[in-house]
Structures are given as structure tokens and as C-alpha cells.
Write an enzyme that holds these catalytic residues in place. Structure first.
Site, PDB file in Angstrom:
ATOM      1  N   ASN A   1     -13.949 -15.963   7.129  1.00 43.60           N
ATOM      2  CA  ASN A   1     -12.502 -16.158   6.996  1.00 43.60           C
ATOM      3  C   ASN A   1     -12.273 -17.672   6.995  1.00 43.60           C
ATOM      4  O   ASN A   1     -12.268 -18.301   8.045  1.00 43.60           O
ATOM      5  CB  ASN A   1     -11.797 -15.481   8.174  1.00 43.60           C
ATOM      6  CG  ASN A   1     -10.290 -15.617   8.097  1.00 43.60           C
ATOM      7  OD1 ASN A   1      -9.767 -16.297   7.209  1.00 43.60           O
ATOM      8  ND2 ASN A   1      -9.595 -14.998   9.021  1.00 43.60           N
TER       9      ASN A   1
ATOM     10  N   ARG B   1     -12.620 -12.837   3.527  1.00 46.93           N
ATOM     11  CA  ARG B   1     -11.206 -12.475   3.646  1.00 46.93           C
ATOM     12  C   ARG B   1     -10.416 -13.370   2.693  1.00 46.93           C
ATOM     13  O   ARG B   1     -10.536 -14.592   2.732  1.00 46.93           O
ATOM     14  CB  ARG B   1     -10.730 -12.707   5.072  1.00 46.93           C
ATOM     15  CG  ARG B   1      -9.266 -12.410   5.203  1.00 46.93           C
ATOM     16  CD  ARG B   1      -8.723 -12.799   6.544  1.00 46.93           C
ATOM     17  NE  ARG B   1      -7.318 -12.451   6.607  1.00 46.93           N
ATOM     18  CZ  ARG B   1      -6.399 -13.199   7.204  1.00 46.93           C
ATOM     19  NH1 ARG B   1      -6.735 -14.333   7.765  1.00 46.93           N
ATOM     20  NH2 ARG B   1      -5.147 -12.816   7.223  1.00 46.93           N
TER      21      ARG B   1
ATOM     22  N   HIS C   1      -1.720  -8.151   6.355  1.00 48.23           N
ATOM     23  CA  HIS C   1      -2.387  -7.423   7.452  1.00 48.23           C
ATOM     24  C   HIS C   1      -2.951  -6.082   6.965  1.00 48.23           C
ATOM     25  O   HIS C   1      -3.180  -5.174   7.775  1.00 48.23           O
ATOM     26  CB  HIS C   1      -1.430  -7.109   8.629  1.00 48.23           C
ATOM     27  CG  HIS C   1      -1.036  -8.297   9.442  1.00 48.23           C
ATOM     28  ND1 HIS C   1       0.193  -8.372  10.056  1.00 48.23           N
ATOM     29  CD2 HIS C   1      -1.680  -9.443   9.758  1.00 48.23           C
ATOM     30  CE1 HIS C   1       0.287  -9.516  10.726  1.00 48.23           C
ATOM     31  NE2 HIS C   1      -0.842 -10.191  10.538  1.00 48.23           N
TER      32      HIS C   1
ATOM     33  N   ARG D   1       7.497 -17.288  13.822  1.00 45.73           N
ATOM     34  CA  ARG D   1       8.271 -16.943  12.613  1.00 45.73           C
ATOM     35  C   ARG D   1       9.492 -16.125  12.995  1.00 45.73           C
ATOM     36  O   ARG D   1       9.417 -15.221  13.838  1.00 45.73           O
ATOM     37  CB  ARG D   1       7.416 -16.140  11.635  1.00 45.73           C
ATOM     38  CG  ARG D   1       6.257 -16.913  11.069  1.00 45.73           C
ATOM     39  CD  ARG D   1       5.541 -16.086  10.004  1.00 45.73           C
ATOM     40  NE  ARG D   1       4.201 -16.581   9.779  1.00 45.73           N
ATOM     41  CZ  ARG D   1       3.103 -15.814   9.746  1.00 45.73           C
ATOM     42  NH1 ARG D   1       3.196 -14.505   9.897  1.00 45.73           N
ATOM     43  NH2 ARG D   1       1.939 -16.367   9.553  1.00 45.73           N
TER      44      ARG D   1
ATOM     45  N   GLU E   1     -10.791  -6.338  12.164  1.00 45.24           N
ATOM     46  CA  GLU E   1     -10.691  -6.694  10.749  1.00 45.24           C
ATOM     47  C   GLU E   1     -12.047  -7.090  10.169  1.00 45.24           C
ATOM     48  O   GLU E   1     -12.336  -6.803   9.014  1.00 45.24           O
ATOM     49  CB  GLU E   1      -9.661  -7.815  10.580  1.00 45.24           C
ATOM     50  CG  GLU E   1      -8.255  -7.304  10.871  1.00 45.24           C
ATOM     51  CD  GLU E   1      -7.222  -8.411  10.997  1.00 45.24           C
ATOM     52  OE1 GLU E   1      -6.569  -8.702  10.004  1.00 45.24           O
ATOM     53  OE2 GLU E   1      -7.082  -8.975  12.097  1.00 45.24           O
TER      54      GLU E   1
END
Ligand code: AMP
Length: 415
Positions: A18, A98, A187, A248, A393
Site C-alpha cells: 500500500n 492497493r 473502503h 472529515r 484488508e
């Protein structure tokens, strides 16, 4: 004998990468064993103080660390290569990358070739911070492991099954056709993993079950999954849409941008920064984006932390309730991510807003499921499961990478 062929009957290992703009997270995943064979992080790349840390999953060594000076991602990848080689031997079968944004082009994991690179590049306008960094990781890793297949696994791909009525915004059609403005969702790797796990844990068939999944980490999103496919999700054109997150804002009135520009003279860049980096739990609490800190402050009577937690949970519950529209059956609600896996308070407060759906928690089970403990936390008398499912993940990326390889050459594994 080639590296690939010699590993035909041993369990295969996948290196999962990643690559961000200043960091590389990596993990070596064994297809048949839980946990990681090796995992680590190279961080502060591009600064004067880059470093690499790694740890073996079997506990055979303590965490190791190396200073990397001014290393860029390519140099960091070179530094981690011998560590991976030594650990993986000849069982390393593939590298899974990823990639954040696959646009509308990618509906599943995909072997990386020139056309894939170009399509990832084409989607960079939609994810200008992430896709170029992901591509940089792909270039570095393919140069260092040229003999291995490299596979891209996209955060967006799982959501490509959303119907048009869920992914289109009510704005002029040309903005969709020409600028690709639509809801994509993110996601996806996590939502897919935890909904498959939820079906397994409850003995239901993924093909014949419906789930609401809440991935609650620094970024947060909900997803409605039926028959193993995403039907709708809370994030949209960018990861800013939807829930309250660490920094956020999630949903705000779109007219807010005009208001801030007119009344405060803020530029679009400034508004972007405020909504992405200074809002959410941090903005509401005036204290922190870290849920642990907020829970602690709330217990000491901090008003901002108390309000931030209340807004977070109410907005989450509202999102879950609205996503019921995307399902024809609801078998369970799933909590995952750092907050979802570890916070009985957030789970209890959220589910309390959903009593209309017949949801209720077993307090003792809710308290028990923390720090990696998976389980059902609903009251046994309720018809709908509530599950805590730790996400993985890296494993999902590894398994999708192997599935992609096996689909390309089914005879290699004797299937
Ligand atoms: P992630 O991005 O999945 O690593 O999740 C990060 C978030 O999980 C941060 O807000 C953490 O404060 C939160 N988190 C981790 N452990 C706990 C905990 N025990 N209780 C509450 N929140 C937690």
C-alpha cells in the site's frame, strides 16, 4: 524450475503493498494461515529522516528498524526487498497492490500490464493524492520483482455493482458523461471482507444474505451489501461524502462552499483543507480526531468530546437506516475498523438510535468484543444480527490477487 512453479503445492505467499505519497505499508500474507508472515512500514519517505520498520508475524523476532536517510519510495522498496526475500523464500507468488481509484474501468482485481497502468493513470484526476503514489509503488515493485505477477486491487471496484439510481448525482448529465462526476465509494476491500466473514460467522450463504457494514476508522463509511455485491455506500465522488470522520466533515450543505467564499473570502483550497483536515471529530470536539481520546475526555465531562460522539453516532445510525432502502433483506449490521472493532460505547450509542429496526445489543457481549475479538453482540431475542468483525484488508487484497491469478491460469492450481 521457476519461482512460481516450485510453489505449486506449498501454500502461496502474497506481498501486499500500500504505497502512499510518503509511506509504504507492506504485509506478507500466507493464503492458508491467519495473521501476517511479515509486516511493516516505511515512512517519512522523501524527508531527511525516512525509516523502515518491520516485524515477523510468528513472534520470532522483535520489531526491527532501519534509518533510510532521504529514501524515496523506490529506495525504500529496495531496502525492504531482502527482508521479504529472506522471509518468503521461494513461496512468494504474487505482489498485490492497493490502488485507491479504479474509476468505472475496474470492477475487480486486475493483473498489471501497460493497459492497467494507463487506466490507473487515467483515474488519477479522480484521486490526485492517491493514484500517482499507488502507481509509484507499482513501478518500484515491478522493477524489483520483475519475475512475479503484480495485481492491482481497487478500493472502488467492489462498489461498481451499485445501480445507477444509487451512484448518480442529480446534476446535469454532461458532468457525469464528460467529467465522470458520480458516486464511486471507497473502503470496498474492507466492506467485502467483513460481509463475507459475517456470512461465514452466522452460517448464512453470502449469495443469500443482506448486510449493513460500518467501517469506522480514521475514514468512515457504511455499505449495503446483498448477494455479495455492494448496492450502495455512504462515500461518493470522493471520500469526503457521508459520515462524520476523524478530520472529515462528511455531508454538509453544498451551498456551504459559496457561503464561506462570500462571507470569509476563503479560497476553494482553504475550504477543501477545512472540510478534509480540520472538521469531523476534531472540528466538533475542538480537541482531537482520535476516538480513544474523545471517549476519555467525555468521561471527564468535556462538552466538545460529548457532542462529537453524539453527532458521530447519530449520523452513523441515520446512514445505516437510509441504506436499508438498498436491501430486500437485512440479516445483520457489522462494525469494523479501529473504532468499530474497539468501542462498545460507539456501538451501543449507534444501535440505540436504531431500535425502530428492532436492533438491540447484549451489553456483556458488546463489552467483550474488543481488541480483535469477533462476535455477535445482539440480544438473543432480536431477529437481526449485530456483529463485530475485525477487518483484514491485506488478506482480502492477497486473496483477490490469487483469485485473479487462478482465473488467468486455472490449470496451474489444478482447479
Ligand atoms: P483505523 O483507521 O482503523 O486504525 O482506526 C483509527 C481510529 O480507531 C482512531 O479514532 C482510534 O482512536 C480508534 N480506536 C482505536 N482503538 C480504540 C478504542 N479502544 N476505543 C475507541 N476508539 C479506538
Amino acid at each position: 524450475m521457476s519461482e512460481h512453479a516450485s510453489s505449486e503445492h506449498a501454500s502461496r505467499l502474497v506481498l501486499v503493498i500500500n504505497c502512499g505519497s510518503s509511506s509504504i505499508k507492506f504485509a506478507l500474507v500466507d493464503e492458508q494461515r491467519s495473521g501476517f508472515v511479515l509486516h511493516g512500514l516505511a515512512d517519512r519517505l522523501g524527508s531527511d529522516e525516512a525509516w523502515l520498520r518491520w516485524q515477523h508475524g510468528d513472534g520470532s523476532s522483535s520489531r526491527q528498524e532501519r534509518a533510510l536517510g532521504q529514501a524515496d519510495p523506490r529506495q525504500a522498496m529496495e531496502a525492504l526487498l531482502p527482508v521479504v526475500r529472506e522471509c518468503a523464500g521461494d513461496r512468494l507468488t504474487a505482489v498485490g497492490h492497493r490502488v485507491v481509484h479504479g474509476g468505472e474501468h475496474f470492477t475487480a482485481a486486475c493483473r498489471i500490464d501497460d493497459a492497467t497502468r494507463q487506466a490507473i493513470q487515467d483515474a488519477a484526476a479522480l484521486a490526485p493524492l492517491h493514484n500517482p503514489a499507488n502507481l509509484m509503488g507499482i513501478e518500484a515493485a515491478t522493477a524489483l520483482f520483475p519475475q512475479l505477477p503484480h495485481i492491482a486491487v481497487f478500493d472502488t471496484a467492489f462498489h461498481q455493482s451499485m445501480p445507477a439510481y444509487a451512484y448518480r448525482y442529480a446534476i446535469p448529465e454532461a458532468l457525469y458523461a464528460e467529467q465522470r462526476v458520480r458516486r464511486y465509494g471507497f473502503h470496498g476491500t474492507s466492506h467485502r471482507y467483513v460481509t463475507d466473514e459475517a456470512a461465514r460467522m452466522t452460517g448464512l450463504s453470502p449469495a443469500d444474505s443482506g448486510w449493513l457494514s460500518a467501517h469506522l476508522g480514521n475514514g468512515c463509511s457504511t455499505c449495503a451489501v446483498q448477494a455479495g455485491a455492494s448496492r450502495d455506500t455512504s462515500m461518493g465522488f470522493t471520500p469526503l461524502e457521508g459520515l462524520v470522520m476523524g478530520t472529515r466533515s462528511g455531508d454538509v450543505d453544498p451551498n456551504l462552499h459559496g457561503f464561506l467564499g462570500r462571507t470569509l473570502g476563503w479560497s476553494l483550497e482553504k475550504i477543501d483543507t477545512v472540510l478534509n483536515r480540520e472538521s469531523g471529530l476534531l472540528g466538533l470536539s475542538g480537541l482531537s480526531n482520535d476516538m480513544r481520546e474523545l471517549e476519555q475526555a467525555r468521561s471527564q465531562g468535556h462538552d466538545g468530546a460529548t457532542l462529537a460522539i453524539e453527532v458521530f453516532c447519530y449520523r452513523l445510525a441515520k446512514s445505516l437506516a437510509s441504506l436499508c432502502c438498498a436491501l430486500t433483506r437485512l440479516d445483520g449490521v457489522i462494525f469494523t475498523g479501529g473504532i468499530g472493532e474497539n468501542s462498545p460505547l460507539i456501538r451501543a450509542t449507534t444501535i440505540a438510535h436504531l431500535s425502530m429496526l428492532g436492533l438491540a445489543l447484549d451489553d456483556e457481549a458488546n463489552q467483550r468484543c474488543v481488541r480483535g475479538v469477533a462476535g455477535a453482540i445482539e440480544k438473543t431475542s432480536t431477529p437481526i444480527h449485530v456483529l463485530v468483525v475485525p477487518t483484514d484488508e491485506e488478506r482480502q487484497i492477497a486473496m483477490e490477487s490469487l483469485a485473479c491469478l487462478d482465473a488467468d491460469s486455472p490449470t496451474e492450481r489444478g482447479t
